[in-house]
Design a protein around this motif. Sequence first.
Motif, short mmCIF file in Angstrom:
data_model
loop_
_atom_site.label_atom_id
_atom_site.label_comp_id
_atom_site.label_asym_id
_atom_site.label_seq_id
_atom_site.Cartn_x
_atom_site.Cartn_y
_atom_site.Cartn_z
N SER A 272 0.98 -1.16 0.00
CA SER A 272 0.07 0.03 -0.02
C SER A 272 0.79 1.35 -0.04
N GLY A 273 0.30 2.45 -0.43
CA GLY A 273 1.07 3.74 -0.27
C GLY A 273 0.83 4.24 -1.57
N THR A 274 1.73 5.25 -1.82
CA THR A 274 1.73 6.24 -3.05
C THR A 274 1.69 5.38 -4.20
N VAL A 275 2.56 4.32 -4.25
CA VAL A 275 2.80 3.60 -5.44
C VAL A 275 1.62 3.18 -5.79
N ILE A 276 0.44 2.33 -5.23
CA ILE A 276 -0.97 2.19 -5.46
C ILE A 276 -1.55 2.99 -6.54
N MET A 277 -1.32 4.40 -5.93
CA MET A 277 -1.97 5.42 -6.94
C MET A 277 -1.34 5.60 -8.45
N GLU A 278 0.13 5.31 -7.93
CA GLU A 278 0.74 5.42 -9.52
C GLU A 278 0.40 4.47 -10.37
N LEU A 279 0.10 3.24 -9.77
CA LEU A 279 -0.13 2.09 -10.64
C LEU A 279 -1.40 2.42 -11.16
N ALA A 280 -2.37 2.64 -10.41
CA ALA A 280 -3.53 3.10 -10.76
C ALA A 280 -3.52 4.11 -11.95
N LEU A 281 -2.90 5.10 -11.67
CA LEU A 281 -2.97 6.00 -13.14
C LEU A 281 -2.16 5.61 -14.32
N VAL A 282 -1.21 4.82 -14.29
CA VAL A 282 -0.65 4.28 -15.14
C VAL A 282 -1.63 3.10 -15.85
N GLY A 283 -2.72 2.57 -15.11
CA GLY A 283 -3.58 1.54 -15.37
C GLY A 283 -3.29 0.32 -15.43
N VAL A 284 -2.28 0.02 -14.56
CA VAL A 284 -1.88 -1.63 -14.21
C VAL A 284 -2.63 -2.19 -13.34
N PRO A 285 -3.29 -3.43 -13.77
CA PRO A 285 -4.00 -4.24 -12.68
C PRO A 285 -3.04 -4.72 -11.66
N THR A 286 -3.62 -4.71 -10.45
CA THR A 286 -2.61 -4.84 -9.36
C THR A 286 -3.20 -5.61 -8.25
N GLN A 298 -3.85 -5.23 15.20
CA GLN A 298 -4.98 -5.37 15.97
C GLN A 298 -5.41 -3.96 16.54
N ILE A 299 -4.54 -2.99 16.62
CA ILE A 299 -4.91 -1.55 17.05
C ILE A 299 -5.48 -0.93 15.94
N GLY A 300 -4.99 -1.21 14.68
CA GLY A 300 -5.39 -0.46 13.57
C GLY A 300 -7.13 -0.85 13.33
N LYS A 301 -7.06 -2.21 13.56
CA LYS A 301 -8.52 -2.82 13.13
C LYS A 301 -9.55 -2.03 13.90
N ARG A 302 -9.18 -1.78 15.00
CA ARG A 302 -10.39 -1.13 16.02
C ARG A 302 -10.51 0.13 15.94
N VAL A 303 -9.62 0.95 15.05
CA VAL A 303 -9.72 2.19 14.82
C VAL A 303 -10.00 2.90 13.61
N ILE A 304 -9.69 2.07 12.62
CA ILE A 304 -9.83 2.36 11.21
C ILE A 304 -11.34 2.34 10.66
N ASN A 305 -11.83 3.26 10.34
CA ASN A 305 -13.43 3.30 9.74
C ASN A 305 -13.56 3.44 8.44
N VAL A 306 -12.84 3.13 7.27
CA VAL A 306 -12.91 3.08 5.79
C VAL A 306 -12.86 1.61 5.57
N PRO A 307 -13.68 1.21 4.37
CA PRO A 307 -13.57 -0.23 4.07
C PRO A 307 -12.49 -0.59 3.20
N HIS A 308 -11.68 0.17 2.92
CA HIS A 308 -10.39 0.06 1.96
C HIS A 308 -9.15 0.76 2.47
N ILE A 309 -8.06 0.13 2.18
CA ILE A 309 -6.76 0.30 2.29
C ILE A 309 -6.16 0.97 1.11
N GLY A 310 -6.20 0.63 0.28
CA GLY A 310 -5.79 1.39 -1.47
C GLY A 310 -6.42 2.52 -1.73
N ILE A 311 -5.77 3.57 -1.54
CA ILE A 311 -6.25 4.83 -2.06
C ILE A 311 -7.16 5.02 -3.29
#
Length: 384
Positions: A272-286, A298-311
């Motif tokens: 995950s990270g900025t590279v995911i957005m770069e790959l998306a903009l280039v159009g690479v299935p990832t 375990q800490i993150g799972k309890r506090v993150i309230n969005v359904p996705h990790i990839g931006i």
Amino acid sequence: MSQKSDSVMIVAGEASGDLYGAELARELVALAPGTRLIGMGGDRMRAAGVETLVDANDMAVMGLVEVIGHLPTIAKGFSVLKKRLLSEPPRLLVLIDYQDFNQRLAKVAKQAGITVLFFISPTVWAWRSGRVHQIRKVVDMMAVLFPFEVPFYEKAQVPVSFVGHPLVDMVPPALDRREARQVLGLDPDRRTVGLFPGSRKGVLKRLLPTVLEAAALLKKSMPELQFVLPLAATLRPADLEPELSASGLEVAVISGKNHELMSACDAAISVSGTVIMELALVGVPTVLIYKVSPLTYQIGKRVINVPHIGICNIVAGKRIIKELIQHEANPQAIAAEVDALLNDAPYAAQVARDLAGVREKLGSGGALRRLALLARQMMEKDAV
């Protein structure tokens, strides 16, 4: 506090921040030649004329447990920047991402009467939304990447400006795949899988073995495949060599040509990270993989309230690329998804259509030019 100098301090702690900081530095100098630039950054910011008091290459770590082991280095870097802020205050402090570190530095700056421009919002809309009230106390302007972030800050009465995403300018539409392979010295006729195990040493250590095991499974079922891996600016070849040698795979490691490398790929495995957005903009299935220490997860799972990790999934508002998290990020599952991206034509075509929609949603370019103009306006206001 000492009298302010007519300088700008830019602080970036990761490869993407170094990239944006370098381009911002060039834009600032174009607007006001002779602008003195100091701060924290990597090779790109130094090449753009920033006097780096702290090397960002030493600061890039991810995850709660991982950061704890790196605290002495981080504390030393913070101390260097704090000392400079107080002894030679800049006209403006520009903080790029690197959230917890930069928010602490913003507090120091505000207490010293230094104007603070924060670029790339913390994901307060995703987790720990109460942080926005602390941000309001220490930031003069929040410059954001995405339109959906603006109402969140306006509601919290934080000054906010939508400048856009720099990657719209930095990531050109994909080259012809065959042409890109020729540019990189690859076999133009062989299907190519990109391996993107991260720019941080900690992430690399945790995920590169898994990525290479998945690649080995793919190679076994599809012997014609070739693999490419970009060498991040924050890494050295020696950081990759032990794992690459142990895998027995032939992997082309390439530095400085990331977007040509992405264009060459039929599919990719990425952290995950900025590279995911770069790959998306280039159009690479990832396929996105994410794995941190069990405690961090375990800490993150309890506090993150969005359904996705990839931006790119967050921007699209739906799951357009598969996310394999923690135990799901195993070689067999990764290889199975890449196999589908390569060999299930209707599925791959749908992913490609959805990725094209992400670029459309991000709108026009010019983000860092707008950020530089915003910075100059804040400096001129401060000088009055």
